[in-house]
Scaffold this motif. Structure first.
Motif, PDB file in Angstrom:
ATOM      1  N   SER A  29      -0.810  -4.690  -3.916  1.00  8.87           N
ATOM      2  CA  SER A  29       0.230  -4.035  -4.717  1.00  8.87           C
ATOM      3  C   SER A  29       1.308  -4.988  -5.222  1.00  8.87           C
ATOM      4  N   PRO A  30       1.842  -5.900  -4.382  1.00  8.71           N
ATOM      5  CA  PRO A  30       2.889  -6.791  -4.899  1.00  8.71           C
ATOM      6  C   PRO A  30       2.438  -7.682  -6.050  1.00  8.71           C
ATOM      7  N   ILE A  31       1.246  -8.246  -5.963  1.00 10.65           N
ATOM      8  CA  ILE A  31       0.788  -9.137  -7.031  1.00 10.65           C
ATOM      9  C   ILE A  31       0.429  -8.339  -8.286  1.00 10.65           C
ATOM     10  N   ILE A  32      -0.026  -7.099  -8.121  1.00 13.64           N
ATOM     11  CA  ILE A  32      -0.292  -6.228  -9.269  1.00 13.64           C
ATOM     12  C   ILE A  32       1.017  -5.904  -9.982  1.00 13.64           C
ATOM     13  N   ASP A  89      -2.541  -1.482 -21.541  1.00  9.81           N
ATOM     14  CA  ASP A  89      -2.329  -0.226 -20.811  1.00  9.81           C
ATOM     15  C   ASP A  89      -2.716  -0.373 -19.345  1.00  9.81           C
ATOM     16  N   LEU A  90      -3.837  -1.033 -19.104  1.00 15.09           N
ATOM     17  CA  LEU A  90      -4.349  -1.160 -17.736  1.00 15.09           C
ATOM     18  C   LEU A  90      -3.353  -1.866 -16.830  1.00 15.09           C
ATOM     19  N   TYR A  91      -2.780  -2.965 -17.297  1.00 14.77           N
ATOM     20  CA  TYR A  91      -1.856  -3.734 -16.453  1.00 14.77           C
ATOM     21  C   TYR A  91      -0.569  -2.956 -16.173  1.00 14.77           C
ATOM     22  N   GLN A  92      -0.060  -2.248 -17.176  1.00 11.45           N
ATOM     23  CA  GLN A  92       1.165  -1.478 -16.944  1.00 11.45           C
ATOM     24  C   GLN A  92       0.902  -0.255 -16.072  1.00 11.45           C
ATOM     25  N   LEU A  93      -0.228   0.380 -16.264  1.00 11.50           N
ATOM     26  CA  LEU A  93      -0.594   1.514 -15.418  1.00 11.50           C
ATOM     27  C   LEU A  93      -0.786   1.057 -13.982  1.00 11.50           C
ATOM     28  N   ALA A  94      -1.409  -0.089 -13.785  1.00 10.12           N
ATOM     29  CA  ALA A  94      -1.617  -0.627 -12.440  1.00 10.12           C
ATOM     30  C   ALA A  94      -0.286  -0.918 -11.750  1.00 10.12           C
ATOM     31  N   GLY A  95       0.674  -1.476 -12.494  1.00 11.85           N
ATOM     32  CA  GLY A  95       1.979  -1.765 -11.913  1.00 11.85           C
ATOM     33  C   GLY A  95       2.701  -0.514 -11.456  1.00 11.85           C
ATOM     34  N   ILE A  96       2.602   0.530 -12.265  1.00 13.94           N
ATOM     35  CA  ILE A  96       3.229   1.808 -11.925  1.00 13.94           C
ATOM     36  C   ILE A  96       2.610   2.398 -10.662  1.00 13.94           C
ATOM     37  N   ILE A  97       1.294   2.303 -10.552  1.00 17.11           N
ATOM     38  CA  ILE A  97       0.608   2.852  -9.381  1.00 17.11           C
ATOM     39  C   ILE A  97       0.886   2.007  -8.142  1.00 17.11           C
ATOM     40  N   ALA A  98       1.053   0.703  -8.312  1.00 19.34           N
ATOM     41  CA  ALA A  98       1.411  -0.160  -7.185  1.00 19.34           C
ATOM     42  C   ALA A  98       2.731   0.272  -6.560  1.00 19.34           C
ATOM     43  N   THR A 102       2.986   2.496  -2.610  1.00 15.82           N
ATOM     44  CA  THR A 102       3.776   1.867  -1.551  1.00 15.82           C
ATOM     45  C   THR A 102       5.053   2.658  -1.240  1.00 15.82           C
ATOM     46  N   GLY A 103       5.137   3.865  -1.771  1.00 14.23           N
ATOM     47  CA  GLY A 103       6.256   4.739  -1.427  1.00 14.23           C
ATOM     48  C   GLY A 103       7.383   4.785  -2.422  1.00 14.23           C
ATOM     49  N   GLY A 104       7.219   4.152  -3.569  1.00 18.88           N
ATOM     50  CA  GLY A 104       8.273   4.132  -4.576  1.00 18.88           C
ATOM     51  C   GLY A 104       8.258   5.350  -5.469  1.00 18.88           C
ATOM     52  N   PRO A 105       9.115   5.362  -6.468  1.00 18.83           N
ATOM     53  CA  PRO A 105       9.234   6.529  -7.358  1.00 18.83           C
ATOM     54  C   PRO A 105       8.034   6.689  -8.282  1.00 18.83           C
ATOM     55  N   ILE A 106       7.840   7.914  -8.763  1.00 16.59           N
ATOM     56  CA  ILE A 106       6.826   8.184  -9.768  1.00 16.59           C
ATOM     57  C   ILE A 106       7.400   7.762 -11.127  1.00 16.59           C
ATOM     58  N   ILE A 107       6.699   6.896 -11.817  1.00 10.75           N
ATOM     59  CA  ILE A 107       7.167   6.358 -13.098  1.00 10.75           C
ATOM     60  C   ILE A 107       6.300   6.922 -14.216  1.00 10.75           C
ATOM     61  N   PRO A 108       6.894   7.594 -15.194  1.00  8.81           N
ATOM     62  CA  PRO A 108       6.099   8.144 -16.305  1.00  8.81           C
ATOM     63  C   PRO A 108       5.357   7.042 -17.055  1.00  8.81           C
ATOM     64  N   HIS A 232      11.937   0.545 -15.114  1.00  6.36           N
ATOM     65  CA  HIS A 232      10.550   0.082 -15.112  1.00  6.36           C
ATOM     66  C   HIS A 232       9.815   0.637 -16.335  1.00  6.36           C
ATOM     67  N   LYS A 233      10.018   1.905 -16.628  1.00 11.46           N
ATOM     68  CA  LYS A 233       9.386   2.495 -17.825  1.00 11.46           C
ATOM     69  C   LYS A 233       9.855   1.756 -19.075  1.00 11.46           C
ATOM     70  N   LYS A 234      11.133   1.489 -19.143  1.00 12.97           N
ATOM     71  CA  LYS A 234      11.712   0.765 -20.283  1.00 12.97           C
ATOM     72  C   LYS A 234      11.050  -0.609 -20.428  1.00 12.97           C
TER      73      LYS A 234
END
Length: 249
Positions: A29-32, A89-98, A102-108, A232-234
């Protein structure tokens, strides 16, 4: 890029696969998350160049991107299953899921980023030895503000520094696989053996405009999560104009 129903289905399938992978392999997750940051972080708001366009996979020789090939390779297994999904899209979606697993906020997440046709890393990334002016020069060039700088620095709650990448060695928090506000809590404490603070971390306490956000987020994790999700969304949409969805008759 047309956001037709087929593409949106592929995005949701990729989201499911990324979540499943990262839940079972949280250590990635951190490297993603770093991959998502670095792909977006080259954006220049005046020149309209760089940004979250997937070009980082061709920019791995940039010393600032040392180690990120691990994340690129990790995402490739999802790309192979869903080739229609853009790398951007894949890299930004992966970052949001990372952040999420790990317990962080849900990012649109809004899909539709197009991949760059060539290398785009003209915008410099933050140097961990920088001062307040350096941070502002880098982030303001992207179109981000002081609050964005501080709250996005909170992503250091995940992962660790590596000698071969930053010149520093150690984690930023006691639990580097848990997304919480402990980064800000630790910033206000004396240095501890085994824990790292970059000069760019310490300057967040030294600069009065930055410090008020550090104090707020250390005291109020709920506010940190809310502000982090916004910033993060911004960041993930720098220079991105979401295309209109295409509905087939």
């Amino acid at each position: 890029m047309a956001l037709d129903g087929e593409y949106l289905k592929e995005i949701e399938a990729a989201r499911k696969d990324l979540r499943q992978l990262l839940q079972s392999k949280k250590q990635f997750s951190p490297i993603i998350l770093r991959l998502a940051f670095h792909d977006a972080g080259t954006y220049d708001v005046k020149a309209k160049t760089g940004g979250p366009n997937g070009s980082i996979r061709g920019e791995l020789n940039n010393p600032a991107n040392n180690g990120i090939k691990v994340a690129v390779d990790f995402c490739e297994q999802v790309k192979a299953k869903h080739p229609k999904v853009s790398y951007a899209d894949l890299y930004q979606l992966a970052g949001i899921i990372a952040v999420e697993v790990t317990g962080g906020p849900i990012i649109p997440f809004v899909p539709g980023r197009q991949d760059a046709r060539n290398q785009q890393d003209r915008g410099a990334l933050p140097n961990p030895n920088g001062d307040a002016k350096h941070l502002r020069d880098i982030f303001h060039r992207m179109g981000l503000n002081d609050r964005d700088i501080v709250v996005l620095s909170g992503a250091h709650t995940l992962g660790r520094a590596n000698k071969d990448r930053s010149g520093f060695d150690g984690s930023f928090t006691e639990n580097p696989l848990k997304f919480d506000n402990s980064y800000f809590v630790n910033l206000q404490k004396e240095d501890k053996p085994g824990l790292v603070k970059f000069p760019t971390d310490k300057v967040l306490l030294q600069d009065p405009a930055f410090r008020r956000y550090v104090q707020l987020y250390a005291k109020d994790e709920k506010t940190f999560f809310a502000h982090y999700a916004e910033s993060h969304k911004k960041m993930s949409e720098l220079g991105f104009q979401p295309p209109r969805a295409v509905v087939k008759a």
